[in-house]
Design a protein around this motif. Structure first.
Motif: not given
Length: 960
Positions: A253-254, A271-272, A276-279
């Protein structure tokens, strides 16, 4: 006075030798081996690359190159340029800091190491207390801020490296105003990033690995803002106006954080998790670049979904609705963005992305639609497929040069037209006096043509032989094609591709005739292709011919690989060199020697089984000659089958020792009782075994047995128009030398031009010379009546050489691994010899004729032999008297691959591989010297130039 001179000492000759010969290692071509760090100075517009072996290389405009080497040979972890200075700091993996400067000397700049320093903690403190993890050169140019594993930040003065202890920023001081519940959950741990505020040099952003980010006031020595991140921190980046910054994290994420003037607890703006949404994998570095149209460029490394794309090496570029994940062919070491460094500029307006991957440098044009790659003028990835052979051609005619460049430009249509963006410094080297080509053959069946005229080794054209053959891969496959809805939007970039579709495609020998444009290429599976240059794409059938080198001899069975299958019917070839005939050797063993005579339209080829001659004008095999000895069973196993057995190797070694012992006993006439003889034999066995184990060579020239393996291996082929039958008539001839010390000479009858297509070329064996010591023959040369080597085919016709002297008697020079021997022609009687192994204890590995000119006058030049030995020495031997002129240590004797890869040029230069990706260039001549000569002038310093000097490259380098 003469009686006091050493025998053979001639003062005039000694002075002349100083004017002719001088050894210099001049420049390294190619891509640095095992790069480990990257740095960039927008002020100087120079890029720096550090390696695992402690080398540091600076690059600017083409021809601007500098190199330094740390004495410790430790890995370079980080590189940082000092703002507005011709200085940079390197951090090594032994925790030492080194200050380098570019200083002018004799009209050119030089890279010198000024100071070195190791940060030490108080007595008894653990190593982690001073283990440097982040480096920030402050815009004041007076200090460095050093973040450590303990969380403390030390301040050292420049250039003295004196620690300013009163200005140390401790982790305890940072945590004073952090909320208690956050402190209990997270300690500071190590410092991940240090970033100076782009508008206020008295403020520094400090990022800790557990997620805490602090804005520190240097004037008041206190924290003004705390940013409480919940994820492990990887890196930070300030936006241009200083109102926001971006943090990137381990979870992919950043986060964008605002920086306000009040002291309220800041909350993240967004916060993006881009993929994602997977690891997802960590985002290890990020840029946020502003533009005039309002849409920022967000550029980050990593962040790919772990499950599906965890093995990809990617950097993503996002600009509005455009998004591309550039997929690199090797691990990304680091990258930086080139953008507007004018302090008055309102926007970043990025122009290019420069990526240092483990195996190549890739530059992406961010200004052009589609973001194409930029063709690099240097740092070429020579080893994009492993190099298998090299061939150098000097003084290329302008017409051929332009045609090759034209063919290459048609291959580069997918590259950007953007000028090279790293353009610092000024190249002061004179223009190259001539056009030189270095051709490299590769494992994947390609031949690359490099401009080797100057300091930059630049790719002109790539030729592929794959289309002639049937392989598992379809040449029309495009790895870069993406579906419309594919996510992530991956795009392959880079040329590094070490995997070959078939090892049999590998190129082993290359021969280019610069006058006719004919090219002969031979490979691992016995394939010999003859090509000619065509300026347009063409579709045609490639003619095939087979050369049975065993000539149906009984008792021989090839145990190696099969020949390559060829395509039926017409094949389409792009503009450039296009094959028109394929000669397939049987058995399909590696082609070990190749010669092309473009005037006679003949090509000769040799393998471990024999050699043959092919008429490529009539497309007809002229003859084949089998050179196999009955004991040459290993020659039938092939390089891709099992290796020579240890048992057989030991048996042959002991046979050689026994023969040596017997012959030495006969010479000495040993007498005495049986015990004395037995004792002497035992001592001799022990000495011989020690010599085998310790000495790199055998000091005496011992006669070798014809039973030694690979005696039929053809090492060299040579065409000559000389006197072979009698002294009154000269005729075309072909000479072949083998591993067993045999030289074969064939008379050739080539019909005149008007009947060339009607009458066949005829060949008849005229001579067979067996060297007494049976050492492998590595070179054959015919000298004319003036003791000058015969000119190349068509060289006289193009008025580039005098006609050979056909009035005086010719001489034959045979170079074996152990000695040089001159014979008279046509009688082939021994005239002169130089025993190299017996006197020097070394063996010849490479030999060529080189022309050396005097640096004092243009009126004098001479031809000599340039010789490379197995000890890595380069020797120059005079012609025709075979006198050793000078010897230079060039390559380490342990560097077997470097010695094997060496290639000499016609004018006393040479190239050899110092790593799989780099050629070292050296010169033996005082006149022909190609080396970098450049100047870096310090630009005029303007205020706030420090703003954009923070490239944030320490994090990725440290983690690697």
């Amino acid at each position: 006075m003469r009686r006091f001179l050493r025998p053979g000492h001639d003062p005039v000759r000694e002075r002349l030798k100083r004017d002719l010969f001088q050894f210099n290692k001049t420049v390294e071509h190619g891509f640095p081996h095992q790069p480990s760090a990257l740095g960039y100075s927008p002020f100087l517009r120079l890029m720096a690359i550090g390696t695992r072996s402690g080398a540091i290389k600076l690059y600017g405009a083409p021809g601007v190159e500098f190199m330094g080497l740390h004495e410790e040979n430790n890995t370079v972890m980080q590189i940082h340029f000092i703002p507005d200075q011709c200085q940079l700091v390197t951090l090594l993996d032994d925790n030492s800091l080194h200050l380098w400067s570019l200083k002018q000397h004799s009209g050119a700049s030089e890279l010198r190491e000024e100071h070195r320093f190791t940060l030490k903690g108080p007595p008894g403190s653990p190593p982690s207390a001073t283990q440097i993890t982040a480096v920030l050169p402050h815009s004041s140019r007076e200090v460095l801020y050093l973040g450590t594993e303990s969380g403390n930040i030390f301040v050292v003065e420049l250039p003295s490296f004196r620690v300013l202890e009163d200005r140390t920023i401790t982790s305890e001081a940072v945590l004073q105003r952090v909320p208690e519940d956050y402190c209990n959950r997270r300690s500071c741990e190590l410092v991940e990033a240090l970033r100076e505020h782009p508008k206020n040099p008295d403020q520094v952003l400090i990022g800790y690995s557990r997620g805490l980010i602090v804005l520190w006031d240097l004037q008041n020595n206190k924290a003004t803002h705390h940013f409480l991140g919940s994820q492990q921190l990887e890196n930070l980046y300030w936006q241009r106006d200083g109102s926001k910054f971006i943090s990137c994290h381990y979870d992919g994420s950043y986060t964008q954080w605002p920086v306000s003037s009040d002291n309220k607890q800041p909350e993240p703006l967004e916060n993006l998790v881009p993929y994602g949404p997977f690891p997802c994998k960590a985002i290890s570095k990020i840029y946020w670049q502003t533009t005039k149209n309002g849409l920022p460029y967000i550029i980050f490394q990593g962040g790919m979904p772990r499950a599906s794309y965890g093995d990809r090496h990617s950097i993503s570029v996002v600009h509005g609705s455009q998004q591309t994940a550039f997929d690199f062919t090797s691990r990304v070491i680091d990258f930086f963005i080139i953008f507007s460094s004018e302090p008055t500029a309102e926007f970043d307006d990025p122009s290019a992305m420069v990526v240092l991957a483990e195996e190549e440098l890739v530059v992406i044009d961010l200004k052009t639609a589609g973001w194409p790659a930029v063709h690099p003028p240097y740092l070429a990835s020579l080893h994009c497929s492993a190099i298998t052979c090299s061939h150098h051609v000097s003084n290329i005619p302008l017409k051929l040069w332009e045609r090759i460049i034209s063919a290459g430009s048609k291959q580069n249509i997918h590259y950007s037209n953007m000028p090279w963006p790293i353009d610092g410094g000024t190249n002061m080297a004179p223009d190259p006096p001539q056009r030189d080509l270095l051709l490299t053959g590769h494992e994947d069946g390609t031949v690359r043509f490099w401009d080797a005229s100057g300091v930059c080794l630049h790719l002109l054209y790539k030729l592929s032989t794959v289309r002639v053959f049937l392989t598992d891969a379809d040449p029309n496959d495009n790895m870069n094609t993406l579906g419309e809805d594919e996510w992530p939007p991956l795009r392959k970039v880079g040329t590094f591709d070490p995997y070959s579709d078939d090892p049999r495609l590998g190129i082993q020998k290359i021969y280019l005739c610069k006058y006719s444009g004919y090219l002969a290429v031979a490979g691992t599976a016995g394939q010999v292709l003859v090509m000619e240059l065509n300026d347009e794409d063409a579709e045609h059938v490639v003619d095939h011919a087979e050369a049975d080198l065993l000539q149906d001899q009984e008792g021989y069975r090839w145990k190696g690989h099969e020949k390559l299958k060829t395509r039926d019917g017409a094949v389409r070839f792009e503009a450039g060199f296009q094959p028109f005939v394929l000669v397939q050797c049987q058995p399909p063993a590696v082609v070990t020697s190749l010669a092309l005579h473009s005037e006679w339209k003949l090509v000769a080829f040799g393998t471990s089984h024999g050699f043959g001659l092919f008429d490529h004008q009539q497309k007809r095999l002229v003859f084949v000659k089998c050179t196999l000895h009955p004991s040459d069973q290993l020659a039938l196993e092939g390089p891709l089958s099992r290796v020579k057995s240890l048992k057989k190797s030991l048996r042959q070694s002991f046979r050689r020792i026994r023969r040596s012992r017997v012959s030495s006993r006969k010479r000495r006439g040993v007498s005495g009782n049986a015990s004395e003889v037995q004792e002497a034999n035992a001592k001799f066995d022990q000495d011989a075994l020690q010599e085998m184990e310790l000495a790199p060579v055998q000091r005496k020239i011992e006669a070798r047995s014809a039973e030694d393996s690979f005696t039929g291996f053809v090492r060299t082929l040579y065409f000559a128009d000389t006197f072979l039958r009698d002294s009154s008539r000269h005729c075309p001839s072909l000479w072949a030398g083998t591993n067993g010390g045999t030289v074969y000479a064939f008379c050739l009858r080539v019909p005149p031009a008007e009947r060339r297509m009607d009458e066949p070329v005829r060949a008849e064996q005229a001579k067979e010379i067996q060297l007494m010591h049976r050492a492998p023959v590595v070179g054959i040369l015919v000298l004319d009546g003036r003791s000058t080597p015969l000119p190349e085919p068509l060289e006289v016709a193009h008025d580039l050489s005098k006609s050979p002297d056909m009035q005086g008697s010719h001489q034959l020079l045979v170079v074996s691994e152990e000695q040089f021997k001159v014979f008279t022609l046509p009688k082939v009687s021994s005239k002169l010899k130089l025993k190299l192994t017996a006197l020097e204890g070394c063996r010849v590995r490479k030999v060529t004729v080189a022309n050396f000119g005097s640096c004092k006058t243009d009126d004098y030049n001479e031809n000599d032999l340039a010789v490379l030995t197995n000890l890595g020495d380069v020797q120059i031997i005079s012609l025709p008297f075979l006198k050793l002129q000078i010897r230079y240590p060039c390559i380490r004797k342990e560097d077997v691959s470097g010695i094997a890869s060496c290639v000499f040029t016609k004018y006393g230069q040479g190239f050899y591989l110092i790593s799989p990706s780099e050629f070292e260039r050296f010169s033996l001549s005082t006149k022909w010297l190609v080396e970098p000569r450049c100047v870096v002038d310090v630009p005029e310093v303007t205020s706030n130039n420090h703003v954009h000097n923070k490239s944030g490259m320490e994090n990725a380098a440290r983690k690697s």
